[in-house]
Write an enzyme that holds these catalytic residues in place. Structure first.
Site, PDB file in Angstrom:
ATOM      1  N   HIS A  51     -16.230 -31.171  34.344  1.00  0.00           N
ATOM      2  CA  HIS A  51     -17.075 -30.278  35.143  1.00  0.00           C
ATOM      3  C   HIS A  51     -16.584 -28.835  35.158  1.00  0.00           C
ATOM      4  O   HIS A  51     -17.293 -27.950  35.624  1.00  0.00           O
ATOM      5  CB  HIS A  51     -17.159 -30.780  36.596  1.00  0.00           C
ATOM      6  CG  HIS A  51     -15.900 -30.557  37.385  1.00  0.00           C
ATOM      7  ND1 HIS A  51     -14.806 -31.370  37.279  1.00  0.00           N
ATOM      8  CD2 HIS A  51     -15.575 -29.593  38.282  1.00  0.00           C
ATOM      9  CE1 HIS A  51     -13.854 -30.937  38.081  1.00  0.00           C
ATOM     10  NE2 HIS A  51     -14.277 -29.853  38.697  1.00  0.00           N
ATOM     11  N   ARG A  52     -15.394 -28.562  34.644  1.00  0.00           N
ATOM     12  CA  ARG A  52     -14.865 -27.207  34.743  1.00  0.00           C
ATOM     13  C   ARG A  52     -15.610 -26.253  33.809  1.00  0.00           C
ATOM     14  O   ARG A  52     -15.925 -26.618  32.669  1.00  0.00           O
ATOM     15  CB  ARG A  52     -13.368 -27.183  34.448  1.00  0.00           C
ATOM     16  CG  ARG A  52     -12.586 -27.958  35.483  1.00  0.00           C
ATOM     17  CD  ARG A  52     -11.126 -27.599  35.543  1.00  0.00           C
ATOM     18  NE  ARG A  52     -10.491 -28.366  36.629  1.00  0.00           N
ATOM     19  CZ  ARG A  52     -10.484 -28.004  37.901  1.00  0.00           C
ATOM     20  NH1 ARG A  52     -11.069 -26.873  38.274  1.00  0.00           N
ATOM     21  NH2 ARG A  52      -9.908 -28.756  38.813  1.00  0.00           N
TER      22      ARG A  52
END
Length: 380
Positions: A210-211
């Site tokens: 998700h980064r």
């Protein structure tokens, strides 16, 4: 004594659950401590927020600031404004913030500006050294105005000492996320997809990404996922997709027979998957802590970590952001040479009671100091 317990995003809910339980145990023992659970609304999707309250036994929030979505600045402003208004109606004696999300920083700032309310930071002192991470900015800003630091490791303690924090403000207590994991371990439950995908224990791999550095660029995301697929030897790849990742995956359009994109799972279902996985590939910090305690091999697609103990002591390895590092890591995994790891000190499921014990002692010291200043004996 009134304490505010702040939560706004999925990792926060895991960390506050045992703190609330410990406070309520103190209340049951007749202690004059009250709490106000403040949900900032940073995560407002039911899958990212609501079912966590139910599964972890967290009571309904006393207040929801309903900050919602927006840019970093917009969310920060909405949370600060909402919390400032709440404190104007009734100030607290202590504001407890956890972790490193936007809500953590925003409420800490609002508390200090609203009459210099004391701030306690649970998980204070952790650092990645990567200023490109929004969380790193949140950590540094929060710790710069924090009064009491409840830390997870000796590394965090050293970071704080190096920043000039006095020893009397640092309390090495352990990890509340692990409190929740130990408590909920017997309650972990098999998700419906287990049978749908014909999964077997140690016969699949879990992925979470998700980064921004991994998912905001189509080519980077495609290369990472393609390298994972190519190295997986046909094992099912179960990928609970974070909302920000889902949009990019739609554009990339990558598919494979063994690659399964699924909706975000509840805490109990997700950690069931982790517990019985062959390995986990992630860019999350919190998951590296859970895999360390469960003894599951973990590959982190980042160049730095704010939780180095998961690498030096636990089962985690930093692979960096180069897809070329994935194949050698899988070779080590499938050859049975992945490190076994151990559990860091004080990650024993008893962190929250230690935190509340320190808070009660600090509150007693404050009362005694006030009495002494007024010339009244504490024994009067």
């Amino acid at each position: 004594m009134l304490i505010d317990i702040i939560a706004g995003a999925r990792p926060n809910f895991i960390k506050i659950a045992p703190i609330i339980e410990a406070v309520e145990q103190q209340q049951g023992a007749g202690t004059s401590i009250a709490y106000r659970l403040v949900h900032t609304g940073q995560h407002y999707d039911e899958k990212m927020s609501g079912n966590f309250f139910e599964q972890l036994g967290i009571p309904e929030p006393h207040i929801n600031l309903e900050a919602g979505s927006g840019t970093q600045a917009e969310q920060t402003g909405k949370i600060m404004l909402g919390y400032e208004q709440l404190l104007a109606q009734r100030p607290c004696d202590l504001c407890i913030v956890v972790g490193d999300v936007t809500s953590t920083m925003a409420c800490a700032i609002a508390a200090k500006k609203a009459g210099n309310i004391k701030v306690a930071h649970v998980e204070g002192g952790i650092r990645s050294g990567d200023w490109m991470m929004p969380e790193e900015i949140n950590r540094i800003v929060t710790d710069s105005i924090t009064d009491y630091f409840f830390t997870t490791s000796e590394t965090a303690n050293k970071n704080l000492r190096n920043a000039g924090v006095k020893e009397s403000s640092i309390f090495f207590v352990g990890n509340t996320m692990i409190d929740t994991l130990y408590k909920q371990m017997p309650n972990l439950r098999k998700p419906a997809l287990w049978d749908e995908l014909h999964l077997d224990k140690q016969g699949y791999i879990v992925i979470t990404l998700h980064r921004p550095s991994n998912v905001d660029d189509e080519q980077s995301l495609e290369r990472l996922v393609a390298a994972i697929v190519a190295s997986s030897r046909g094992l099912p790849l179960v990928f609970p997709v974070h909302p920000r990742t889902a949009k990019m995956l739609e554009s990339v359009g990558i598919t494979a027979k063994n690659l399964h994109f699924i909706e975000p799972l509840g805490y109990l279902e997700f950690n069931y998957l982790v517990k019985y996985a062959k390995a986990v590939i992630t860019d999350s910090g919190g998951i590296t802590e859970e895999t360390t305690v469960m003894g599951i091999p973990c590959m982190t697609l980042r160049t730095s970590t704010e939780r180095p103990e998961t690498c030096t002591i636990g089962t985690n390895e930093l692979l960096g952001a180069d897809p070329a590092a994935i194949a050698p890591a899988f070779d080590m995994l499938f050859s049975g040479k992945w490190k076994k790891g151990a559990i860091p000190g004080l990650w024993d499921g008893k962190t929250a009671p230690r935190i509340v014990k320190h808070i009660m002692a600090l509150f007693l010291e404050k009362i005694q100091a006030a009495l002494a200043a007024s010339g009244i004996s504490g024994n009067s």
